[in-house]
Design a protein around this motif. Structure first.
Motif, PDB file in Angstrom:
ATOM      1  N   ASN A  18       6.370  -3.928   1.372  1.00  0.00           N
ATOM      2  CA  ASN A  18       5.457  -2.916   1.901  1.00  0.00           C
ATOM      3  C   ASN A  18       4.475  -2.567   0.786  1.00  0.00           C
ATOM      4  O   ASN A  18       4.446  -3.246  -0.234  1.00  0.00           O
ATOM      5  N   HIS A  19       3.727  -1.542   0.962  1.00  0.00           N
ATOM      6  CA  HIS A  19       2.766  -1.111  -0.063  1.00  0.00           C
ATOM      7  C   HIS A  19       3.151   0.250  -0.633  1.00  0.00           C
ATOM      8  O   HIS A  19       2.300   1.013  -1.083  1.00  0.00           O
ATOM      9  N   GLU A  20       4.454   0.541  -0.624  1.00  0.00           N
ATOM     10  CA  GLU A  20       4.983   1.807  -1.117  1.00  0.00           C
ATOM     11  C   GLU A  20       5.384   1.658  -2.586  1.00  0.00           C
ATOM     12  O   GLU A  20       6.204   0.812  -2.926  1.00  0.00           O
ATOM     13  N   VAL A  21       4.831   2.484  -3.442  1.00  0.00           N
ATOM     14  CA  VAL A  21       5.108   2.450  -4.872  1.00  0.00           C
ATOM     15  C   VAL A  21       6.141   3.523  -5.204  1.00  0.00           C
ATOM     16  O   VAL A  21       6.061   4.651  -4.713  1.00  0.00           O
ATOM     17  N   ALA A  22       7.115   3.129  -6.015  1.00  0.00           N
ATOM     18  CA  ALA A  22       8.153   4.058  -6.460  1.00  0.00           C
ATOM     19  C   ALA A  22       8.045   4.239  -7.969  1.00  0.00           C
ATOM     20  O   ALA A  22       7.593   3.346  -8.688  1.00  0.00           O
ATOM     21  N   VAL A  23       8.465   5.392  -8.425  1.00  0.00           N
ATOM     22  CA  VAL A  23       8.481   5.710  -9.852  1.00  0.00           C
ATOM     23  C   VAL A  23       9.935   5.868 -10.277  1.00  0.00           C
ATOM     24  O   VAL A  23      10.695   6.577  -9.633  1.00  0.00           O
ATOM     25  N   CYS A  24      10.313   5.209 -11.367  1.00  0.00           N
ATOM     26  CA  CYS A  24      11.658   5.392 -11.908  1.00  0.00           C
ATOM     27  C   CYS A  24      11.565   6.145 -13.227  1.00  0.00           C
ATOM     28  O   CYS A  24      10.818   5.749 -14.121  1.00  0.00           O
ATOM     29  N   HIS A  25      12.344   7.227 -13.313  1.00  0.00           N
ATOM     30  CA  HIS A  25      12.366   8.061 -14.510  1.00  0.00           C
ATOM     31  C   HIS A  25      13.626   7.839 -15.346  1.00  0.00           C
ATOM     32  O   HIS A  25      13.890   8.617 -16.271  1.00  0.00           O
ATOM     33  N   CYS A  26      14.421   6.796 -15.052  1.00  0.00           N
ATOM     34  CA  CYS A  26      15.661   6.597 -15.810  1.00  0.00           C
ATOM     35  C   CYS A  26      15.352   6.311 -17.277  1.00  0.00           C
ATOM     36  O   CYS A  26      14.250   5.873 -17.625  1.00  0.00           O
ATOM     37  N   GLY A  35       7.239   4.972 -20.725  1.00  0.00           N
ATOM     38  CA  GLY A  35       6.849   5.906 -19.679  1.00  0.00           C
ATOM     39  C   GLY A  35       7.623   5.585 -18.428  1.00  0.00           C
ATOM     40  O   GLY A  35       8.486   4.712 -18.430  1.00  0.00           O
ATOM     41  N   PRO A  36       7.324   6.248 -17.330  1.00  0.00           N
ATOM     42  CA  PRO A  36       8.011   5.918 -16.089  1.00  0.00           C
ATOM     43  C   PRO A  36       7.549   4.553 -15.585  1.00  0.00           C
ATOM     44  O   PRO A  36       6.416   4.140 -15.831  1.00  0.00           O
ATOM     45  N   LEU A  37       8.426   3.846 -14.901  1.00  0.00           N
ATOM     46  CA  LEU A  37       8.075   2.545 -14.329  1.00  0.00           C
ATOM     47  C   LEU A  37       7.546   2.748 -12.916  1.00  0.00           C
ATOM     48  O   LEU A  37       8.189   3.414 -12.102  1.00  0.00           O
ATOM     49  N   ASN A 101       5.144   7.096  -3.156  1.00  0.00           N
ATOM     50  CA  ASN A 101       5.871   7.984  -2.252  1.00  0.00           C
ATOM     51  C   ASN A 101       7.308   8.275  -2.648  1.00  0.00           C
ATOM     52  O   ASN A 101       7.997   8.989  -1.934  1.00  0.00           O
ATOM     53  N   LEU A 102       7.790   7.750  -3.774  1.00  0.00           N
ATOM     54  CA  LEU A 102       9.184   7.945  -4.142  1.00  0.00           C
ATOM     55  C   LEU A 102       9.324   8.056  -5.653  1.00  0.00           C
ATOM     56  O   LEU A 102       8.705   7.284  -6.389  1.00  0.00           O
ATOM     57  N   GLU A 103      10.147   9.005  -6.092  1.00  0.00           N
ATOM     58  CA  GLU A 103      10.525   9.119  -7.501  1.00  0.00           C
ATOM     59  C   GLU A 103      12.040   9.095  -7.567  1.00  0.00           C
ATOM     60  O   GLU A 103      12.701   9.888  -6.898  1.00  0.00           O
ATOM     61  N   ILE A 104      12.576   8.166  -8.366  1.00  0.00           N
ATOM     62  CA  ILE A 104      14.028   8.067  -8.504  1.00  0.00           C
ATOM     63  C   ILE A 104      14.450   8.466  -9.915  1.00  0.00           C
ATOM     64  O   ILE A 104      13.645   8.444 -10.840  1.00  0.00           O
ATOM     65  N   LYS A 109      14.024  12.875 -15.507  1.00  0.00           N
ATOM     66  CA  LYS A 109      12.605  12.991 -15.871  1.00  0.00           C
ATOM     67  C   LYS A 109      12.399  14.073 -16.931  1.00  0.00           C
ATOM     68  O   LYS A 109      12.838  15.199 -16.758  1.00  0.00           O
ATOM     69  N   PRO A 110      11.717  13.723 -18.023  1.00  0.00           N
ATOM     70  CA  PRO A 110      11.372  14.751 -19.007  1.00  0.00           C
ATOM     71  C   PRO A 110      10.417  15.779 -18.383  1.00  0.00           C
ATOM     72  O   PRO A 110       9.692  15.465 -17.436  1.00  0.00           O
ATOM     73  N   THR A 111      10.404  16.963 -18.917  1.00  0.00           N
ATOM     74  CA  THR A 111       9.571  18.026 -18.339  1.00  0.00           C
ATOM     75  C   THR A 111       8.101  17.947 -18.732  1.00  0.00           C
ATOM     76  O   THR A 111       7.274  18.610 -18.122  1.00  0.00           O
ATOM     77  N   PHE A 112       7.742  17.109 -19.706  1.00  0.00           N
ATOM     78  CA  PHE A 112       6.368  17.127 -20.204  1.00  0.00           C
ATOM     79  C   PHE A 112       5.376  16.354 -19.346  1.00  0.00           C
ATOM     80  O   PHE A 112       4.187  16.345 -19.629  1.00  0.00           O
ATOM     81  N   TYR A 113       5.806  15.691 -18.274  1.00  0.00           N
ATOM     82  CA  TYR A 113       4.861  15.051 -17.365  1.00  0.00           C
ATOM     83  C   TYR A 113       5.313  15.272 -15.927  1.00  0.00           C
ATOM     84  O   TYR A 113       6.484  15.524 -15.652  1.00  0.00           O
ATOM     85  N   ALA A 114       4.352  15.184 -15.010  1.00  0.00           N
ATOM     86  CA  ALA A 114       4.637  15.324 -13.583  1.00  0.00           C
ATOM     87  C   ALA A 114       3.531  14.630 -12.797  1.00  0.00           C
ATOM     88  O   ALA A 114       2.380  14.576 -13.249  1.00  0.00           O
ATOM     89  N   PHE A 115       3.893  14.107 -11.628  1.00  0.00           N
ATOM     90  CA  PHE A 115       2.910  13.500 -10.738  1.00  0.00           C
ATOM     91  C   PHE A 115       2.407  14.566  -9.776  1.00  0.00           C
ATOM     92  O   PHE A 115       3.163  15.428  -9.336  1.00  0.00           O
ATOM     93  N   ASN A 116       1.129  14.492  -9.439  1.00  0.00           N
ATOM     94  CA  ASN A 116       0.479  15.501  -8.606  1.00  0.00           C
ATOM     95  C   ASN A 116       0.824  15.398  -7.124  1.00  0.00           C
ATOM     96  O   ASN A 116       0.923  16.404  -6.444  1.00  0.00           O
ATOM     97  N   ASN A 117       0.953  14.183  -6.624  1.00  0.00           N
ATOM     98  CA  ASN A 117       1.165  14.019  -5.190  1.00  0.00           C
ATOM     99  C   ASN A 117       2.606  14.315  -4.782  1.00  0.00           C
ATOM    100  O   ASN A 117       3.515  14.284  -5.590  1.00  0.00           O
ATOM    101  N   GLN A 118       2.791  14.584  -3.496  1.00  0.00           N
ATOM    102  CA  GLN A 118       4.118  14.849  -2.951  1.00  0.00           C
ATOM    103  C   GLN A 118       4.862  13.527  -2.785  1.00  0.00           C
ATOM    104  O   GLN A 118       4.307  12.573  -2.260  1.00  0.00           O
ATOM    105  N   THR A 119       6.115  13.471  -3.244  1.00  0.00           N
ATOM    106  CA  THR A 119       6.937  12.279  -3.119  1.00  0.00           C
ATOM    107  C   THR A 119       8.344  12.683  -2.702  1.00  0.00           C
ATOM    108  O   THR A 119       8.763  13.820  -2.915  1.00  0.00           O
TER     109      THR A 119
END
Length: 136
Positions: A18-26, A35-37, A101-104, A109-119
């Protein structure tokens, strides 16, 4: 779709799920990428140039692929190859309709960064449970 590492020594073709991008904070993804993947799930992957492809066994159930010439992180997959995703930025051309659309591993996740969009957000325990449920 065509994809490759930074230096071009490792090249492959993928079929996206699909065209859904996920972010991994492990911690492993953050250490490996500084950084996050950001990844995208794939149906299949065929290497056209793989002389410099290396695969690292990062846990009991997963492995990570990278180019040992330039160090580019290429993919993450389960050892049984039932699930895989790639570093979205290895794609030669990014689809215009990608959707983050997804953060795992949100609890890592460290507190010093955040993504703006809802996931949708999943904790480490939820991710592990999801993969273990697929095996039952």
């Amino acid at each position: 779709m065509k994809a490759r590492c930074l230096c071009g020594a490792t090249q492959f073709e993928v079929e996206l799920k699909n065209h859904e991008v996920a972010v991994c904070h492990c911690s492993m993804c953050r250490r490996q990428t500084s950084g996050p993947l950001l990844s995208i799930d794939i149906e299949k992957m065929d290497f056209t140039e793989q002389q410099y492809l290396s695969v690292y066994s990062s846990s009991e159930w997963a492995e990570r692929g990278f180019c040992n010439a330039c160090g580019t992180m290429l993919f993450w997959r389960t050892k049984d190859h039932s699930f895989a995703n790639i570093n979205v930025f290895t794609l030669d051309e990014l689809p215009e309709d990608l959707n983050l659309n997804l953060e795992i591993y949100i609890d890592s996740k460290p507190t010093f960064y955040a993504f703006n969009n809802q996931t949708k957000k999943m904790t480490e325990a939820e991710v592990i449970e999801m993969f273990n449920a697929d095996k039952e």
